[in-house]
Design a protein around this motif. Structure first.
Motif, PDB file in Angstrom:
ATOM      1  N   THR A  76      57.849 -18.282 -46.144  1.00  0.00           N
ATOM      2  CA  THR A  76      56.442 -18.242 -46.542  1.00  0.00           C
ATOM      3  C   THR A  76      56.206 -19.186 -47.713  1.00  0.00           C
ATOM      4  O   THR A  76      57.014 -19.240 -48.647  1.00  0.00           O
ATOM      5  N   ASP A 112      51.132 -19.469 -46.125  1.00  0.00           N
ATOM      6  CA  ASP A 112      51.347 -19.823 -44.726  1.00  0.00           C
ATOM      7  C   ASP A 112      52.802 -19.551 -44.362  1.00  0.00           C
ATOM      8  O   ASP A 112      53.684 -19.522 -45.228  1.00  0.00           O
ATOM      9  N   TRP A 137      53.799 -24.958 -39.814  1.00  0.00           N
ATOM     10  CA  TRP A 137      53.213 -23.959 -40.704  1.00  0.00           C
ATOM     11  C   TRP A 137      51.954 -23.379 -40.085  1.00  0.00           C
ATOM     12  O   TRP A 137      51.127 -24.104 -39.554  1.00  0.00           O
ATOM     13  N   GLN A 138      51.828 -22.052 -40.142  1.00  0.00           N
ATOM     14  CA  GLN A 138      50.664 -21.346 -39.601  1.00  0.00           C
ATOM     15  C   GLN A 138      50.133 -20.388 -40.649  1.00  0.00           C
ATOM     16  O   GLN A 138      50.891 -19.863 -41.464  1.00  0.00           O
ATOM     17  N   GLN A 139      48.819 -20.129 -40.559  1.00  0.00           N
ATOM     18  CA  GLN A 139      48.254 -19.095 -41.424  1.00  0.00           C
ATOM     19  C   GLN A 139      48.882 -17.766 -41.030  1.00  0.00           C
ATOM     20  O   GLN A 139      49.211 -17.538 -39.861  1.00  0.00           O
TER      21      GLN A 139
END
Length: 197
Positions: free
Chosen positions: A133, A139, A147-149
């Motif tokens: 994280t 993210d 990388w993702q929310q």
């Protein structure tokens, strides 16, 4: 990127095709019944009925497996009389009921073990692993290195849906000036309203 998480291959070979297909398992049970009949009146193979029935219980559900077990016991009972085995009728019925009870017991245990194993796997998949994280934006880096929310990551891998609000601590931290300004404005308006009366 928003699709469901890829399913990991099963840990056990008997959970994959063809062993998890009802049609294939019914065919195997039929082959075993035929081999039991063709072996003649002296050699019996009723213990082989455990194989398709337990595979059915593990992969296709307990109810279907119990029906298959009952059908196989009925076929075995009919095979005895097709070959003219010299048992008294009540002895043949007792043997059939014992065979059915034992097969049902093994099937029940296998079905319950399957349910517990699948539930345990789902729980482990939910809880295991470390999530890389970002310290600043929070993210999450997925298995492909992208990388993702956090909302997108969790929603794509579970049944969870997110709603958004603001906690009291963040209201105080980020909007305290607005809250004080609005409060002072309302207080001034109420004070002006009272003084004009």
């Amino acid at each position: 990127m928003n699709g469901p998480a890829p399913q990991s291959p099963s840990e056990y070979f008997f959970e994959r095709y063809p062993w998890n297909n009802k049609g294939v398992l019914f065919f195997i049970a039929l082959l075993m019944s035929c081999s039991d009949f063709l072996a003649g009146p002296v050699v019996f193979f009723p213990f082989l009925f455990v194989i398709p029935v337990t595979l059915m219980a593990w992969n296709c559900g307990l109810r279907t497996a119990l029906w298959l077990g009952a059908l196989l016991c009925l076929i075995r009972f009919c095979i005895q009389y097709a070959w003219g085995i010299p048992y008294a009728f009540h002895v043949a019925v007792i043997n059939a009921l014992l065979r059915l009870a034992i097969l049902f017991f093994i099937t029940y245990l296998c079905g319950k073990l399957s349910e517990q194993t699948k539930a345990l796997r789902a729980r482990v998949r939910t809880l295991e692993g470390l999530l890389p994280t970002c310290s600043y934006c929070k993210d999450i880096r997925d298995e492909n290195g992208e990388w993702q929310q956090i909302e997108e990551y969790v929603t794509s891998r579970s049944e969870v849906q997110f709603t958004h609000g603001i906690c009291p601590k963040c209201v105080q931290k980020h909007f305290s000036g607005v809250m004080h300004h609005d409060g002072a404005k309302k207080e001034a308006e109420s004070h002006d309203g009272q003084s004009s009366e």
